[in-house]
Design a protein around this motif. Structure first.
Motif, PDB file in Angstrom:
ATOM      1  N   TYR A 143     -38.452 -70.101 -67.555  1.00 41.77           N
ATOM      2  CA  TYR A 143     -38.286 -71.012 -68.687  1.00 41.77           C
ATOM      3  C   TYR A 143     -39.621 -71.426 -69.314  1.00 41.77           C
ATOM      4  CZ  TYR A 143     -33.540 -70.870 -67.043  1.00 41.77           C
ATOM      5  OH  TYR A 143     -32.309 -70.413 -66.654  1.00 41.77           O
ATOM      6  N   ASP A 160     -44.442 -76.696 -64.903  1.00 42.59           N
ATOM      7  CA  ASP A 160     -44.656 -75.635 -65.886  1.00 42.59           C
ATOM      8  C   ASP A 160     -44.927 -76.207 -67.265  1.00 42.59           C
ATOM      9  OD1 ASP A 160     -42.138 -75.897 -67.473  1.00 42.59           O
ATOM     10  OD2 ASP A 160     -41.168 -75.295 -65.603  1.00 42.59           O
ATOM     11  N   ILE A 203     -40.244 -74.761 -71.759  1.00 44.41           N
ATOM     12  CA  ILE A 203     -39.395 -75.287 -72.833  1.00 44.41           C
ATOM     13  C   ILE A 203     -38.920 -76.721 -72.595  1.00 44.41           C
ATOM     14  CG2 ILE A 203     -38.602 -72.992 -73.534  1.00 44.41           C
ATOM     15  CD1 ILE A 203     -36.006 -73.511 -71.982  1.00 44.41           C
ATOM     16  N   LEU A 218     -27.891 -81.359 -64.119  1.00 48.35           N
ATOM     17  CA  LEU A 218     -28.767 -80.213 -63.882  1.00 48.35           C
ATOM     18  C   LEU A 218     -28.518 -79.480 -62.561  1.00 48.35           C
ATOM     19  CD1 LEU A 218     -31.000 -79.215 -65.733  1.00 48.35           C
ATOM     20  CD2 LEU A 218     -32.637 -80.371 -64.262  1.00 48.35           C
ATOM     21  N   ARG A 268     -25.816 -74.956 -67.122  1.00 54.62           N
ATOM     22  CA  ARG A 268     -27.029 -74.455 -67.763  1.00 54.62           C
ATOM     23  C   ARG A 268     -27.207 -75.181 -69.078  1.00 54.62           C
ATOM     24  NH1 ARG A 268     -23.631 -69.580 -66.450  1.00 54.62           N
ATOM     25  NH2 ARG A 268     -24.941 -68.163 -65.266  1.00 54.62           N
ATOM     26  N   GLY A 282     -30.059 -65.285 -65.040  1.00 58.11           N
ATOM     27  CA  GLY A 282     -29.734 -66.441 -64.186  1.00 58.11           C
ATOM     28  C   GLY A 282     -28.274 -66.458 -63.751  1.00 58.11           C
ATOM     29  N   LEU A 323     -26.768 -70.988 -60.350  1.00 58.05           N
ATOM     30  CA  LEU A 323     -26.566 -71.560 -59.005  1.00 58.05           C
ATOM     31  C   LEU A 323     -27.887 -71.973 -58.347  1.00 58.05           C
ATOM     32  CD1 LEU A 323     -23.842 -69.112 -57.618  1.00 58.05           C
ATOM     33  CD2 LEU A 323     -23.515 -71.456 -58.388  1.00 58.05           C
ATOM     34  N   ALA A 328     -28.451 -75.713 -57.764  1.00 58.88           N
ATOM     35  CA  ALA A 328     -27.444 -76.245 -56.822  1.00 58.88           C
ATOM     36  C   ALA A 328     -27.894 -75.909 -55.398  1.00 58.88           C
ATOM     37  CB  ALA A 328     -26.073 -75.656 -57.111  1.00 58.88           C
ATOM     38  N   PHE A 386     -40.797 -80.338 -61.163  1.00 60.32           N
ATOM     39  CA  PHE A 386     -39.872 -80.669 -60.079  1.00 60.32           C
ATOM     40  C   PHE A 386     -40.711 -81.152 -58.900  1.00 60.32           C
ATOM     41  CE2 PHE A 386     -37.160 -77.966 -62.618  1.00 60.32           C
ATOM     42  CZ  PHE A 386     -35.883 -78.469 -62.410  1.00 60.32           C
TER      43      PHE A 386
HETATM   44  P1  ADP Z   1     -30.163 -70.437 -63.903  1.00 65.55           P
HETATM   45  O1  ADP Z   1     -29.730 -69.302 -63.069  1.00 65.55           O
HETATM   46  O2  ADP Z   1     -29.422 -70.536 -65.208  1.00 65.55           O
HETATM   47  O3  ADP Z   1     -31.635 -70.511 -64.070  1.00 65.55           O
HETATM   48  P2  ADP Z   1     -30.392 -72.869 -62.288  1.00 65.55           P
HETATM   49  O4  ADP Z   1     -29.346 -73.561 -61.487  1.00 65.55           O
HETATM   50  O5  ADP Z   1     -31.576 -72.342 -61.568  1.00 65.55           O
HETATM   51  O6  ADP Z   1     -29.643 -71.737 -63.108  1.00 65.55           O
HETATM   52  O7  ADP Z   1     -30.885 -73.891 -63.408  1.00 65.55           O
HETATM   53  C1  ADP Z   1     -29.924 -74.561 -64.201  1.00 65.55           C
HETATM   54  C2  ADP Z   1     -30.436 -74.768 -65.607  1.00 65.55           C
HETATM   55  O8  ADP Z   1     -31.503 -75.710 -65.606  1.00 65.55           O
HETATM   56  C3  ADP Z   1     -31.001 -73.512 -66.265  1.00 65.55           C
HETATM   57  O9  ADP Z   1     -30.008 -72.739 -66.881  1.00 65.55           O
HETATM   58  C4  ADP Z   1     -31.968 -74.107 -67.271  1.00 65.55           C
HETATM   59  O10 ADP Z   1     -31.260 -74.456 -68.448  1.00 65.55           O
HETATM   60  C5  ADP Z   1     -32.451 -75.391 -66.603  1.00 65.55           C
HETATM   61  N1  ADP Z   1     -33.774 -75.228 -65.944  1.00 65.55           N
HETATM   62  C6  ADP Z   1     -34.016 -75.004 -64.638  1.00 65.55           C
HETATM   63  N2  ADP Z   1     -35.338 -74.962 -64.392  1.00 65.55           N
HETATM   64  C7  ADP Z   1     -35.967 -75.168 -65.563  1.00 65.55           C
HETATM   65  C8  ADP Z   1     -37.331 -75.240 -65.973  1.00 65.55           C
HETATM   66  N3  ADP Z   1     -38.347 -75.099 -65.098  1.00 65.55           N
HETATM   67  N4  ADP Z   1     -37.589 -75.469 -67.291  1.00 65.55           N
HETATM   68  C9  ADP Z   1     -36.579 -75.624 -68.179  1.00 65.55           C
HETATM   69  N5  ADP Z   1     -35.267 -75.567 -67.871  1.00 65.55           N
HETATM   70  C10 ADP Z   1     -34.956 -75.346 -66.572  1.00 65.55           C
END
Ligand code: ADP
Length: 269
Positions: A166, A190, A193, A203, A209, A220, A223, A226, A251
């Motif tokens: 991302y 990071d 976005i 989240l 997503r 992606g 999951l 989670a 995070f």
């Molecule tokens: P995915 O497989 O879609 O990445 P995740 O469970 O890992 O699923 O994350 C859920 C959602 O959280 C992502 O689809 C994205 O929209 C958002 N997300 C996760 N990490 C980031 C990040 N570092 N920067 C921006 N958005 C993030």
């Protein structure tokens, strides 16, 4: 929600009255609903790549195969969709194992530095392809934490992988670990976005997503977070997110360095 059941009360084989029992099944109903939603979500998630695989395979069989270039392009899509399905199934299995509260899981001291360096090796090529600068600040000397190595690996991989996914080309990902005495502090930051405030509460839900299309394009499964949350909870830790739309996300995970199992506590959801 109450379930009412009435059964006859017999004395000497003669009906002498009735027993009425009331049972609160609100929680059972809720669990049923959660389960049904999960199956529906999962089916939908599997159907999407499957439809695409079927569509491209059919088009190839209908004649597109004659053109070598088209053939190659379609097969590449089929291949990556199959990969996504397999990730989906692996992630689901990981989650259900985490939820089954496996008490036999092995807990050992983990060298966090080594674990992160291994992950950085794994993500090196995707970071390079996107021209993302990944930096690791280890501010804890030889810090070890008690936990399951595979789970810890998955936790860190998911966070670092997301940070790269991302973040647009030319961005930065910074991983920092610190020794806070009782706790290990881990930050994955990071310049990507970002995540808008309204998405924060959901989240860590499975399949949630912010942008379905973008997540899918990135391969992606929805999951990852989670799983991250479940691992953190199973290690009695905490996770926080700071994010600013368009600027980046951080995070922060805090995990007790010394694990103490609470056999009576269920693993939190
Ligand atoms: P995915 O497989 O879609 O990445 P995740 O469970 O890992 O699923 O994350 C859920 C959602 O959280 C992502 O689809 C994205 O929209 C958002 N997300 C996760 N990490 C980031 C990040 N570092 N920067 C921006 N958005 C993030």
């Amino acid at each position: 929600i109450l379930r009412v059941s009435i059964s006859p009360l017999k004395v000497d084989n003669r009906v002498n009255g009735a027993v009425i029992s009331l049972e609160d099944i609100t929680e059972l109903k809720r669990l049923d609903q959660v389960k049904a939603e999960l199956v529906a979500n999962m089916s939908h998630e599997i159907k999407t790549p499957l439809t695409s695989i079927k569509g491209f395979a059919e088009t190839l069989l209908d004649g597109a195969m004659d053109d070598r270039e088209t053939c190659r392009r379609f097969l590449t899509i089929i291949d990556s969709e199959a990969d996504r399905m397999s990730r989906l199934i692996n992630d689901s299995l990981t989650l259900s194992r985490l939820e089954s509260q496996d008490r036999n899981i092995s807990i050992e001291p983990i060298n966090l530095h080594e674990l992160i360096v291994n992950i950085l090796d794994m993500v090196d090529s995707s970071a390079k392809t996107k021209n993302i600068d990944v930096t690791f600040y280890d501010q804890a000397t030889d810090m070890k934490i008690d936990g399951n190595e595979d789970r810890m690996h998955q936790l860190m991989l998911n966070l670092i992988d997301n940070a790269i996914k991302y973040t647009p080309s030319g961005g930065k990902v910074t991983i920092t670990i610190k020794d806070e005495g009782e706790d290990a502090f881990i930050s994955v930051k990071d310049t990507g976005i970002g995540i808008a405030k309204e998405h924060m509460p959901r989240l860590f839900e499975r399949f949630y997503r912010v942008d379905k299309g973008r997540s899918r394009n990135m391969g992606g499964t929805g999951l990852g977070l989670a799983i991250v949350k479940h691992v953190v909870m199973s290690m009695n830790g905490t996770i926080d997110v700071n994010s600013e739309l368009g600027r980046g996300t951080e995070f922060i995970v805090r995990l007790p360095k010394h694990y103490s199992a609470h056999p009576s506590d269920p693993v939190a959801d």
